[in-house]
Design a protein around this motif. Sequence first.
Motif, PDB file in Angstrom:
ATOM      1  N   PHE B 282      64.279  -2.782  -6.904  1.00  0.00           N
ATOM      2  CA  PHE B 282      65.282  -1.998  -7.617  1.00  0.00           C
ATOM      3  C   PHE B 282      64.899  -1.816  -9.077  1.00  0.00           C
ATOM      4  O   PHE B 282      65.734  -1.816  -9.952  1.00  0.00           O
ATOM      5  CB  PHE B 282      66.669  -2.626  -7.467  1.00  0.00           C
ATOM      6  N   ARG B 283      63.588  -1.636  -9.291  1.00  0.00           N
ATOM      7  CA  ARG B 283      63.086  -1.474 -10.644  1.00  0.00           C
ATOM      8  C   ARG B 283      63.714  -0.242 -11.311  1.00  0.00           C
ATOM      9  O   ARG B 283      64.024  -0.249 -12.486  1.00  0.00           O
ATOM     10  CB  ARG B 283      61.560  -1.331 -10.615  1.00  0.00           C
ATOM     11  N   TRP B 284      63.931   0.818 -10.515  1.00  0.00           N
ATOM     12  CA  TRP B 284      64.472   2.046 -11.099  1.00  0.00           C
ATOM     13  C   TRP B 284      65.854   1.836 -11.685  1.00  0.00           C
ATOM     14  O   TRP B 284      66.234   2.467 -12.649  1.00  0.00           O
ATOM     15  CB  TRP B 284      64.482   3.167 -10.071  1.00  0.00           C
ATOM     16  N   ARG B 285      66.625   0.904 -11.104  1.00  0.00           N
ATOM     17  CA  ARG B 285      67.967   0.657 -11.625  1.00  0.00           C
ATOM     18  C   ARG B 285      67.911  -0.060 -12.953  1.00  0.00           C
ATOM     19  O   ARG B 285      68.666   0.227 -13.870  1.00  0.00           O
ATOM     20  CB  ARG B 285      68.745  -0.233 -10.659  1.00  0.00           C
ATOM     21  N   GLN B 286      66.968  -1.037 -13.040  1.00  0.00           N
ATOM     22  CA  GLN B 286      66.819  -1.747 -14.315  1.00  0.00           C
ATOM     23  C   GLN B 286      66.368  -0.784 -15.386  1.00  0.00           C
ATOM     24  O   GLN B 286      66.820  -0.848 -16.521  1.00  0.00           O
ATOM     25  CB  GLN B 286      65.803  -2.886 -14.167  1.00  0.00           C
ATOM     26  N   ALA B 287      65.477   0.147 -14.996  1.00  0.00           N
ATOM     27  CA  ALA B 287      64.994   1.139 -15.957  1.00  0.00           C
ATOM     28  C   ALA B 287      66.175   1.954 -16.478  1.00  0.00           C
ATOM     29  O   ALA B 287      66.246   2.275 -17.645  1.00  0.00           O
ATOM     30  CB  ALA B 287      63.982   2.058 -15.291  1.00  0.00           C
ATOM     31  N   VAL B 288      67.111   2.248 -15.585  1.00  0.00           N
ATOM     32  CA  VAL B 288      68.266   3.042 -15.994  1.00  0.00           C
ATOM     33  C   VAL B 288      69.156   2.252 -16.947  1.00  0.00           C
ATOM     34  O   VAL B 288      69.560   2.739 -17.989  1.00  0.00           O
ATOM     35  CB  VAL B 288      69.076   3.485 -14.759  1.00  0.00           C
ATOM     36  N   THR B 289      69.422   0.995 -16.609  1.00  0.00           N
ATOM     37  CA  THR B 289      70.335   0.226 -17.455  1.00  0.00           C
ATOM     38  C   THR B 289      69.703  -0.143 -18.791  1.00  0.00           C
ATOM     39  O   THR B 289      70.399  -0.374 -19.761  1.00  0.00           O
ATOM     40  CB  THR B 289      70.802  -1.061 -16.738  1.00  0.00           C
TER      41      THR B 289
END
Lengths: 246, 291
Positions: B282-289
């Motif tokens: 879920f790297r993309w979610r961390q990138a978003v936050t």
Amino acid sequence: MAEIRIKNLHKEFGVGADKVVALEDVNLEITGHSFVSIVGPSGCGKSTLLNILTGIETPTNGTVEITSDGHVAAPGYVFQAARLLPWRTVTDNLMFVQDDRSDDTKERCQRYLEMVQLGDKGDKFPGELSGGMQQRVGIARAFSIEPDVLFMDEPFSHLDAITARALRRELHHMWDETKKMVVFVTHDVGEAVELSNRILVFAKGGRLEDDIQIDLPFPRDPADDEVAVAKAHVLRKFEELDLLAS
Amino acid sequence: MTTTDTDTTAETPLAPRVTEEELARQARRKELTSRWFWRILSYVAVLAVWEFALLDIFGFLRGTPLDPKLLPGPSEVVATFFEIWGEGTMPAAFQATLTRIAIGFGLSFLIGAMIGILMQSKWFEGFFKDAVLISLSAPGLIWVLITAIIFGNRPLGPTIAIILTTFALVTVNVSEGIRALPKDLIDMAKSFQVSVFKRNRQIVIPHLAPYLFTGLRFGFSIAWKVTVLTEVFSSSEGIGFEMRISAVLFDMSEFLTWILAFFFFALFLEKVVLEAIERRYFRWRQAVTAT
């Protein structure tokens, strides 16, 4: 060279008392490297026309042919929202719509990213980009499949004025460079005048009311006299048709 | 050496400028350090009270002194931990318990996901709705007791108890995930003539992944507790079984050791295994936050 030929196009929704006519006897031909804007108030059938052109809806009557040099034309799309996969990087979002993963294809995707000034953002996730950048990725994605025709549904309506203006310039530049046909739906007359060499005005009830050629040179500055006159001309058409409801 | 030193000072007569980024990093580090300080302090406090005062406190509350054998201190429990570890019973017990969880929760995950998919239809939703609700709200102990009575110490007992207590968590998450499928992305893919296979692999599965992961995480934590409970009641191996034996023998030091091992293992799974999976997928979610 791409061609769109629409003959006696008619579209209705519902039956009996609920029947609504969305498009009424539309006849139209678009050829070659043109930038055609479809303008009109809400409910004039412009979205329906786009949906029929893109194959999402089928006409009640009439025919639509989209060809390129005799074969069925390949279409590209830019939507109102960018519609990117949030879990894929920018580059992978472009690769998602490609048929193969060859080096040539990758190179092509990179080239279009550079064209929209995002050459260095390939590894970013969409969530890390601003709304304007996301829409740029959407535009690069549409161009990256090298379509014969590009359909755009109010692609800049969600953006702030300055970003939208910058993107319009880029879009014009890409249209000029790639020699593609663009069919552009908008409710913004100024935008249509700035970008198009042809404007189709639709009236409520789905009638094609006017077909205006604009032969001013590009790039067009909205502050320019001739551009302002052209915009006023189209707006007057709107008023004559009593289309300026709001 | 000295010349270069003087050179640099000559070039920058003022103290080196601290960038805003550096300041933010320092503040973050300071915050993290103080948070860890309090966290560790809580462990130290609890262990100190337990080691030195708890026996007297309980004795006072009871009115009569408490036998030290009934409440061994942490130092003794740790000693027993290494003793049992040396005997080799611990890995075997964990293996037995984890195998049960893997089988039971594996099945439960498949069944739960399948029901979640079926529940997209109105009729199946009506059919399963109350069963899901009951499974979510009934205490796990009920199923543990029922399966223990019916199946005794047969391995099927824990498996069924795990399925009944956890399938609904998976069902609810899968069902919610399917309902929230991103139609705009799927339409986009269709208009670009992306194949069904690619659409599923790149849109549907990544979209469902966080929902599945939530189901996995919560389901697993319940499966873990239920399994140990079934072992307490009706098993001849596993962590729960070892706990029962030590409790029956009034060997509190051993009993607490098993609890300690249980606690550390759960912590390890949560903090190391699950969080690693989350970071990886879920790297993309961390990138978003992060932005």
